[in-house]
Design a protein around this motif. Structure first.
Motif, PDB file in Angstrom:
ATOM      1  N   LEU A 221     -13.283   0.844   9.003  1.00 26.12           N
ATOM      2  CA  LEU A 221     -11.570   1.155   9.546  1.00 26.12           C
ATOM      3  C   LEU A 221     -10.661   1.095   8.530  1.00 26.12           C
ATOM      4  N   HIS A 222     -11.099   0.317   7.398  1.00 28.61           N
ATOM      5  CA  HIS A 222     -10.260   0.103   6.489  1.00 28.61           C
ATOM      6  C   HIS A 222     -10.280   0.777   5.213  1.00 28.61           C
ATOM      7  N   PRO A 223      -9.271   1.396   4.603  1.00 23.92           N
ATOM      8  CA  PRO A 223      -9.436   2.244   3.545  1.00 23.92           C
ATOM      9  C   PRO A 223     -10.198   1.583   2.138  1.00 23.92           C
ATOM     10  N   TYR A 224      -9.848   0.413   2.212  1.00 24.92           N
ATOM     11  CA  TYR A 224     -10.488  -0.375   0.925  1.00 24.92           C
ATOM     12  C   TYR A 224     -12.007  -0.428   1.227  1.00 24.92           C
TER      13      TYR A 224
ATOM     14  N   GLY B  19       4.014  -6.128   1.907  1.00 29.49           N
ATOM     15  CA  GLY B  19       3.448  -5.371   3.103  1.00 29.49           C
ATOM     16  C   GLY B  19       1.956  -5.647   3.034  1.00 29.49           C
ATOM     17  N   CYS B  20       1.181  -4.381   3.057  1.00 28.15           N
ATOM     18  CA  CYS B  20      -0.360  -4.401   2.826  1.00 28.15           C
ATOM     19  C   CYS B  20      -0.657  -4.700   1.514  1.00 28.15           C
ATOM     20  N   PRO B  21      -1.314  -5.554   0.987  1.00 27.21           N
ATOM     21  CA  PRO B  21      -1.869  -6.016  -0.261  1.00 27.21           C
ATOM     22  C   PRO B  21      -2.567  -4.694  -0.907  1.00 27.21           C
ATOM     23  N   PHE B  22      -3.133  -3.768  -0.097  1.00 21.64           N
ATOM     24  CA  PHE B  22      -3.606  -2.644  -0.778  1.00 21.64           C
ATOM     25  C   PHE B  22      -2.969  -1.445  -0.851  1.00 21.64           C
ATOM     26  N   HIS B  23      -1.822  -1.326  -0.523  1.00 20.79           N
ATOM     27  CA  HIS B  23      -1.052  -0.407  -0.555  1.00 20.79           C
ATOM     28  C   HIS B  23      -1.054   0.499  -1.959  1.00 20.79           C
ATOM     29  N   PRO B  24      -0.756  -0.299  -3.098  1.00 15.51           N
ATOM     30  CA  PRO B  24      -0.470   0.345  -4.271  1.00 15.51           C
ATOM     31  C   PRO B  24      -1.725   1.193  -4.722  1.00 15.51           C
ATOM     32  N   ARG B  25      -2.786   0.743  -4.266  1.00 11.95           N
ATOM     33  CA  ARG B  25      -4.130   1.800  -4.379  1.00 11.95           C
ATOM     34  C   ARG B  25      -4.589   2.613  -3.403  1.00 11.95           C
ATOM     35  N   CYS B  26      -3.799   2.525  -2.112  1.00 12.90           N
ATOM     36  CA  CYS B  26      -4.443   3.261  -0.848  1.00 12.90           C
ATOM     37  C   CYS B  26      -4.039   4.539  -1.040  1.00 12.90           C
ATOM     38  N   ARG B  27      -4.953   5.748  -0.738  1.00 11.96           N
ATOM     39  CA  ARG B  27      -4.616   6.958  -0.762  1.00 11.96           C
ATOM     40  C   ARG B  27      -4.231   7.550   0.624  1.00 11.96           C
ATOM     41  N   TYR B  28      -4.028   6.603   1.533  1.00 11.71           N
ATOM     42  CA  TYR B  28      -3.615   6.828   2.930  1.00 11.71           C
ATOM     43  C   TYR B  28      -2.046   6.197   3.340  1.00 11.71           C
ATOM     44  N   ALA B  29      -1.808   5.376   2.055  1.00 17.01           N
ATOM     45  CA  ALA B  29      -0.597   4.554   2.384  1.00 17.01           C
ATOM     46  C   ALA B  29       0.774   5.360   2.912  1.00 17.01           C
ATOM     47  N   GLN B  30       1.632   4.777   3.769  1.00 17.58           N
ATOM     48  CA  GLN B  30       2.773   5.238   4.365  1.00 17.58           C
ATOM     49  C   GLN B  30       3.991   4.310   3.952  1.00 17.58           C
TER      50      GLN B  30
ATOM     51  N   VAL C  33       5.565   2.391   6.089  1.00 14.96           N
ATOM     52  CA  VAL C  33       5.565   1.298   6.619  1.00 14.96           C
ATOM     53  C   VAL C  33       4.564   0.214   5.920  1.00 14.96           C
ATOM     54  N   CYS C  34       3.556   0.671   5.138  1.00 17.38           N
ATOM     55  CA  CYS C  34       2.629  -0.022   4.597  1.00 17.38           C
ATOM     56  C   CYS C  34       3.095  -0.925   3.444  1.00 17.38           C
ATOM     57  N   GLU C  35       4.358  -0.650   2.763  1.00 11.57           N
ATOM     58  CA  GLU C  35       5.039  -1.185   1.801  1.00 11.57           C
ATOM     59  C   GLU C  35       5.622  -2.678   2.404  1.00 11.57           C
TER      60      GLU C  35
ATOM     61  N   THR D 103       3.420  -6.221   6.763  1.00  8.61           N
ATOM     62  CA  THR D 103       1.897  -6.797   6.640  1.00  8.61           C
ATOM     63  C   THR D 103       0.945  -6.440   7.758  1.00  8.61           C
ATOM     64  N   PRO D 104      -0.172  -5.707   7.727  1.00  8.51           N
ATOM     65  CA  PRO D 104      -0.855  -5.396   8.821  1.00  8.51           C
ATOM     66  C   PRO D 104      -1.309  -6.492   9.510  1.00  8.51           C
ATOM     67  N   GLU D 105      -1.486  -6.458  10.925  1.00 13.66           N
ATOM     68  CA  GLU D 105      -1.995  -7.647  11.565  1.00 13.66           C
ATOM     69  C   GLU D 105      -3.731  -7.281  11.381  1.00 13.66           C
TER      70      GLU D 105
ATOM     71  N   ALA E 255      -7.456  -5.101   9.193  1.00 14.72           N
ATOM     72  CA  ALA E 255      -6.053  -5.120   8.856  1.00 14.72           C
ATOM     73  C   ALA E 255      -5.421  -3.944   8.240  1.00 14.72           C
ATOM     74  N   CYS E 256      -5.162  -2.980   9.071  1.00 16.80           N
ATOM     75  CA  CYS E 256      -4.511  -1.508   8.677  1.00 16.80           C
ATOM     76  C   CYS E 256      -3.597  -0.979   9.495  1.00 16.80           C
ATOM     77  N   HIS E 257      -2.546  -0.719   9.217  1.00 15.27           N
ATOM     78  CA  HIS E 257      -1.506  -0.019  10.023  1.00 15.27           C
ATOM     79  C   HIS E 257      -2.141   1.187  10.748  1.00 15.27           C
ATOM     80  N   LEU E 258      -3.037   1.964   9.905  1.00 15.47           N
ATOM     81  CA  LEU E 258      -3.476   3.211  10.458  1.00 15.47           C
ATOM     82  C   LEU E 258      -4.980   3.041  10.749  1.00 15.47           C
ATOM     83  N   ALA E 259      -5.558   1.950  11.003  1.00 13.79           N
ATOM     84  CA  ALA E 259      -6.761   1.853  11.387  1.00 13.79           C
ATOM     85  C   ALA E 259      -7.205   2.762  12.857  1.00 13.79           C
TER      86      ALA E 259
END
Ligand SMILES: Nc1ncnc2c1ncn2[C@@H]1O[C@H](COP(=O)(O)OP(=O)(O)OP(=O)(O)O)[C@@H](O)[C@H]1O
Ligand code: SF4
Ligand SMILES: [Mg+2]
Length: 342
Positions: free
Chosen positions: A256-259, A294-305, A307-309, A312-314, A325-329
């Motif tokens: 469920l998580h891009p990482y 925000g989401c600590p993975f956002h600088p490397r995430c190919r799906y980042a929006q 909101v991700c910056e 912080t996703p719950e 923990a991803c806004h788009l899970a």
């Protein structure tokens, strides 16, 4: 999950290291957020795999759970055999001594974790002596018993660690950890330093010991194929935070998580009939003293929006037992390790 199924409950655990920069540490102090608000349970008798890139905080999490280092904040609730629950984070010296009879660690490097000046007998016997296990005869009997369980011979006990191969040394490390008869073992990359041919032997030994002794493992590893082989559930860690946790098949087949998806795509393909679509994991893991907003993975995430910056996703349970923990899970349809016949 029934309350009694849990062996350990980790709640909002944090471990920050204060580090000084500059010559003689005079310039500035900063904090490394090695473990940053981590919550999860470990079930009785399971193997929970813990994966993530180097520096993501796996070892620090394992060491903090065992109170080898003190947490900055949070709770580690351990269910004792008598039914009581203790918060490891709050235990005093005496409480810790009792806890350590139930929780031990196996290290990555069997070369540096065994004292070269002690015989194998003394290495395995040390935790027994420290914990006042019994008189000399009882301790000796236990050393022989646990050595045999781990595939060592009685004549090995007189020797020093340098006389052994890597696999044999790891057997000594395992025997030392199990001597006191713990229920919970943190295995920190226990096969990473071993030849591939030896890895399977040690993994099989750990599995057999788990079945025979009813052990629970937190199994830290880089190698996802090892984790898939040994784990009942898998937790994925990124920059001090858990980003995903589920049953092993769920994590590998339907992440469920891009990482997690990116990690899966990096698994070497041994089977020529399996086609992997590589997902490129670009860039280095960021500096944990200055994590992204925000989401600590956002600088490397190919799906980042956007909101991700910002937010912080719950950490949420998206399907029964499947946390992320991803806004788009709930929206993304990610690739796991898929076997596609040519
Ligand atoms: N004693 C310490 N003092 C300062 N920083 C530390 C200390 N121990 C670990 N760190 C930092 O905490 C972060 C997490 O380190 P940790 O060793 O837990 O990662 P890891 O996931 O186990 O990595 P690896 O896969 O390389 O073993 C890293 O940035 C590391 O540099
Ligand atoms: S929250 Fe956004 S940046 Fe973070 S993993 Fe999900 S999609 Fe990517
Ligand atoms: Mg480590």
């Amino acid at each position: 999950m029934q309350q009694s199924d849990k062996l350990l409950e980790v709640k909002h655990l944090k471990k920050f290291f204060s580090v000084r920069r500059g010559i003689f540490g005079l310039r500035s102090a900063y904090q490394v957020r090695a473990v940053d608000d981590v919550s999860f349970d470990i079930r009785n008798g399971e193997t929970l795999g813990l994966v993530g890139e180097s520096g993501s905080g796996k070892t620090t999490l394992g060491r903090t759970i065992l109170r080898a280092i003190d947490p900055t904040e949070g709770q580690v609730l351990f269910h004792m055999p008598d039914g009581g629950v203790v918060d490891v984070a709050q235990l005093d010296r005496r409480g810790l001594q009792t806890f350590r009879q139930h929780a031990q660690m196996i290290f990555q490097d069997p070369y540096s974790s065994l004292s070269p000046r002690m015989t194998v007998r003394d290495i395995i016997g040390e935790p027994l002596v420290v914990n006042h296990y019994g008189d000399r005869e009882t301790v000796d009997r236990r050393i022989r018993e646990v050595a045999e369980l781990c595939g060592l011979q009685v004549e090995h006990l007189r020797r020093y660690p340098h006389a052994f191969s890597g696999g044999q040394r790891q057997r000594i490390g395992i025997a030392r950890a199990l001597a006191i008869n713990p229920r919970f073992v943190v295995c920190d990359e226990p096969v990473s330093a071993l030849d591939v041919s030896i890895q399977a032997q040690i993994l099989n030994l750990l599995q057999r010991l788990q079945q025979d002794l009813g052990l629970t493992y937190l199994f830290i590893a880089h190698d996802l194929s090892v984790v898939e082989y040994i784990s009942d559930r898998v937790a994925v860690m990124y920059l001090g935070k858990l980003v995903e946790l589920a049953e092993t098949t769920e994590v590998f087949r339907a992440p469920l998580h891009p990482y997690t998806e990116a990690l899966m795509s990096a698994i070497p393909v041994a089977n020529p009939h399996v086609i992997m679509q590589p997902v490129v994991l670009e860039g280095e893991i960021p500096d944990p003293s200055n994590p992204p907003t925000g989401c600590p993975f956002h600088p490397r995430c190919r799906y980042a929006q956007p909101v991700c910056e910002e937010q912080t996703p719950e950490w949420r349970e998206y399907k029964p037992g499947h946390y992320a923990a991803c806004h788009l899970a709930a929206e993304l349809s990610l690739k796991g390790v898929q076997e596609v016949q040519r």
